[in-house]
Design a protein around this motif. Structure first.
Motif, mmCIF file in Angstrom:
data_model
loop_
_atom_site.group_PDB
_atom_site.id
_atom_site.type_symbol
_atom_site.label_atom_id
_atom_site.label_comp_id
_atom_site.label_asym_id
_atom_site.label_seq_id
_atom_site.Cartn_x
_atom_site.Cartn_y
_atom_site.Cartn_z
ATOM 1 N N LEU A 1 10.617 6.793 14.987
ATOM 2 C CA LEU A 1 11.017 6.417 13.883
ATOM 3 C C LEU A 1 9.886 5.290 13.314
ATOM 4 C CD1 LEU A 1 14.968 6.405 14.158
ATOM 5 C CD2 LEU A 1 13.465 7.740 12.697
ATOM 6 N N GLU A 2 9.807 4.428 14.159
ATOM 7 C CA GLU A 2 9.116 3.486 13.361
ATOM 8 C C GLU A 2 7.792 3.568 13.161
ATOM 9 O OE1 GLU A 2 7.929 -1.359 14.768
ATOM 10 O OE2 GLU A 2 8.361 0.247 16.152
ATOM 11 N N TYR A 3 6.865 4.345 13.953
ATOM 12 C CA TYR A 3 5.646 4.653 13.883
ATOM 13 C C TYR A 3 5.518 5.581 12.488
ATOM 14 C CZ TYR A 3 3.586 1.973 17.353
ATOM 15 O OH TYR A 3 3.233 0.975 18.187
ATOM 16 N N ASN A 4 6.146 6.748 12.744
ATOM 17 C CA ASN A 4 6.079 7.752 11.587
ATOM 18 C C ASN A 4 6.638 7.388 10.251
ATOM 19 O OD1 ASN A 4 5.077 10.415 13.072
ATOM 20 N ND2 ASN A 4 6.743 9.684 14.315
ATOM 21 N N PHE A 5 7.773 6.757 10.001
ATOM 22 C CA PHE A 5 8.545 6.593 8.722
ATOM 23 C C PHE A 5 8.618 5.337 8.268
ATOM 24 C CE2 PHE A 5 9.964 10.669 11.060
ATOM 25 C CZ PHE A 5 9.754 11.606 9.899
ATOM 26 N N GLU A 6 8.641 4.400 9.083
ATOM 27 C CA GLU A 6 9.126 2.885 8.554
ATOM 28 C C GLU A 6 7.765 2.155 8.183
ATOM 29 O OE1 GLU A 6 11.816 2.111 7.690
ATOM 30 O OE2 GLU A 6 12.992 3.399 8.997
ATOM 31 N N SER A 7 7.805 1.649 6.947
ATOM 32 C CA SER A 7 6.778 0.733 6.336
ATOM 33 C C SER A 7 6.922 -0.958 6.750
ATOM 34 C CB SER A 7 6.782 1.008 5.003
ATOM 35 O OG SER A 7 5.647 -0.015 4.147
ATOM 36 N N PRO A 8 5.548 -1.191 7.151
ATOM 37 C CA PRO A 8 5.860 -2.778 7.521
ATOM 38 C C PRO A 8 5.421 -3.513 6.085
ATOM 39 C CG PRO A 8 3.680 -1.701 8.240
ATOM 40 C CD PRO A 8 4.551 -0.592 7.668
ATOM 41 N N HIS A 9 5.277 -2.760 4.818
ATOM 42 C CA HIS A 9 4.759 -3.334 3.603
ATOM 43 C C HIS A 9 6.066 -3.655 2.790
ATOM 44 C CE1 HIS A 9 1.009 -2.409 5.282
ATOM 45 N NE2 HIS A 9 1.413 -1.036 5.242
ATOM 46 N N VAL A 10 6.982 -3.237 2.800
ATOM 47 C CA VAL A 10 8.371 -3.384 2.057
ATOM 48 C C VAL A 10 9.542 -3.743 2.797
ATOM 49 C CG1 VAL A 10 7.622 -1.886 0.089
ATOM 50 C CG2 VAL A 10 8.692 -0.863 2.106
ATOM 51 N N ARG A 11 10.290 -4.250 2.032
ATOM 52 C CA ARG A 11 11.665 -4.721 2.715
ATOM 53 C C ARG A 11 12.778 -3.561 2.907
ATOM 54 N NH1 ARG A 11 13.271 -10.529 -0.077
ATOM 55 N NH2 ARG A 11 11.486 -11.819 0.864
ATOM 56 N N GLY A 12 13.515 -3.624 3.825
ATOM 57 C CA GLY A 12 14.386 -2.505 4.116
ATOM 58 C C GLY A 12 13.886 -1.317 4.764
ATOM 59 N N LYS A 13 14.889 -0.274 5.076
ATOM 60 C CA LYS A 13 14.631 0.716 5.803
ATOM 61 C C LYS A 13 14.020 1.806 5.140
ATOM 62 C CE LYS A 13 15.866 -0.662 10.147
ATOM 63 N NZ LYS A 13 14.929 -0.421 11.270
ATOM 64 N N ARG A 14 12.675 2.232 5.135
ATOM 65 C CA ARG A 14 12.328 3.455 4.376
ATOM 66 C C ARG A 14 12.860 4.909 4.488
ATOM 67 N NH1 ARG A 14 8.041 7.104 5.292
ATOM 68 N NH2 ARG A 14 6.869 7.755 3.390
ATOM 69 N N VAL A 15 13.215 5.052 5.728
ATOM 70 C CA VAL A 15 14.211 6.272 5.872
ATOM 71 C C VAL A 15 15.247 6.373 5.001
ATOM 72 C CG1 VAL A 15 15.377 7.391 7.590
ATOM 73 C CG2 VAL A 15 13.513 6.615 8.242
ATOM 74 N N ASN A 16 16.176 5.345 5.123
ATOM 75 C CA ASN A 16 17.106 5.190 4.186
ATOM 76 C C ASN A 16 16.753 5.494 2.611
ATOM 77 O OD1 ASN A 16 18.737 4.518 6.211
ATOM 78 N ND2 ASN A 16 18.990 2.589 5.951
ATOM 79 N N LYS A 17 15.858 4.794 2.198
ATOM 80 C CA LYS A 17 15.357 5.189 0.988
ATOM 81 C C LYS A 17 14.978 6.762 0.623
ATOM 82 C CE LYS A 17 13.693 0.431 0.884
ATOM 83 N NZ LYS A 17 12.422 -0.440 0.935
#
Length: 379
Positions: free
Chosen positions: A70-86
């Motif tokens: 999940l972290e390497y494929n989908f989550e962005s270190p550049h914005v706040r919050g969970k990218r998957v949820n967005k």
């Protein structure tokens, strides 16, 4: 295409005959690698590419965990919050238009791990059931792996073979074929009970299909057909240091740097005619015309009530003069973490292969575990 201080998406509708009819978007097709993912990393376990519903619990202990995938494929270190949820919120919103009509979502990608591997990553992220079908263009290295999966009326995913032998392996050509023969690409159209997909695809035109992709070459075929995607959203690509992988070139990811991407795409899908191609936008440069109004602020009762092409907007950025320039292929990714992540072969948007990947660094300690596979991505 890319403003370096924002890395935001660009959405556009080409000029085409019949555009005045303003047909709505009924099918939104997403690329997978570097569009839904930031960069694509996949487990080494062979079952991952062949078993629908594979779980990290089924893999060897030294393979990727669910949290890592999940972290390497989908989550962005550049914005706040969970990218998957967005992504979930955006996909849910895209399924239903403002007038209550339903849309269908699908994925079309080139990924050398195959369609089941893509589906399994989406399942791990909780994104799979927003889509009705996933198609992968075939590569010689995976000729025995299915090229399609679809979600039936019962919600169960099944593999099938889309009619790839009938069309050139380019996304623009494929989508033109989908517009003419939707039942060949959506087997659930022949099933009773799938009224949502049947409703949205009952009368499909090429302008009813919108493609979201990070590869510029996928919007226009260079074959004799010269097939074009008429409505598309270009995800920004960039070079950046990513987690412990070092600097990766041509990364992507919808919403990777700005949450505005999700709103831009939703607005574009609802009214693509408000995002004209450059040659249309130039019409408003005549001095006697007023500044164009954004879709949110046009006034039906005013002398200029019709919506004019926009040159500037907080929602979408202008298409620049480099939009047709060569876009370099994605190069191999290597991680410096306790797990080495080596990619399979990458390909450019038209299927050509770049030079072979370099060997692993010579100073890698011999005691380290065997490296998992990073997906060969392109879409």
């Amino acid at each position: 295409w890319m403003c370096k201080d924002t890395y935001q998406v660009r959405c556009q509708e080409r000029e085409f005959e019949g555009s005045e009819a303003k047909r709505p978007v009924s099918l939104v097709v997403f690329d997978f690698d570097e569009t839904l993912t930031m960069a694509t990393f996949m487990p080494m376990d062979e079952a991952f590419a062949g078993k629908i519903g594979w779980s990290p619990k089924d893999a060897p202990q030294d393979d990727w965990s669910e949290a890592e995938l999940l972290e390497y494929n989908f989550e962005s270190p550049h914005v706040r919050g969970k990218r998957v949820n967005k992504l979930k919120e955006m996909l849910k919103a895209l399924l239903t238009a403002k007038d209550g009509s339903r849309r269908t979502l699908a994925i079309l990608t080139k990924n050398d791990q195959g369609v089941i591997a893509v589906l399994n990553l989406l399942k791990i992220a909780g994104l799979a059931d927003f889509f009705s079908a996933i198609w992968t263009l075939p590569l010689a290295s995976r000729s025995q792996i299915p090229n399609g999966v679809y979600r039936g009326s019962s919600g169960v995913w099944n593999s099938f073979e889309p009619p790839l032998e009938e069309v050139r392996a380019h996304k623009a050509d494929v989508l033109h074929h989908v517009a003419v023969f939707p039942a060949k690409w959506f087997p659930q159209l022949g099933e009773k009970g799938d009224a949502i997909v049947s409703q949205s695809l009952s009368r499909l035109f090429i302008e009813s299909i919108l493609l979201v992709d990070d590869e510029r070459a996928n919007f226009r075929s260079l074959s004799e057909t010269q097939a074009k995607v008429l409505r598309y959203c270009k995800v920004a690509r960039y070079d950046e240091a990513y987690r412990d992988c070092g600097t990766l070139n041509q990364m992507g990811g919808l919403g990777a740097h700005s949450d505005q991407d999700y709103e831009t795409l939703k607005t574009f899908v609802e009214s693509p005619w408000d995002y004209p191609y450059e040659s249309v936008a130039k019409v408003v440069s005549e001095p006697e015309l007023p500044m164009p109004l954004s879709p949110q602020h046009s006034e039906p009762g005013s002398p200029h009530g019709r919506r004019l092409p926009r040159i500037n907007s907080e929602t979408t950025l202008c298409r620049d003069t480099s939009s047709e320039e060569f876009e370099p292929p994605k190069m191999p990714r290597i991680s410096a973490s306790h797990k080495l992540k080596f990619p399979a072969q990458h390909h450019d948007g038209d299927g050509a292969s770049p030079p072979p990947s370099p060997p692993p660094p010579a100073d890698v300690p011999p005691a380290m575990p065997a490296p998992p596979v990073v997906s060969g991505v392109i879409s």
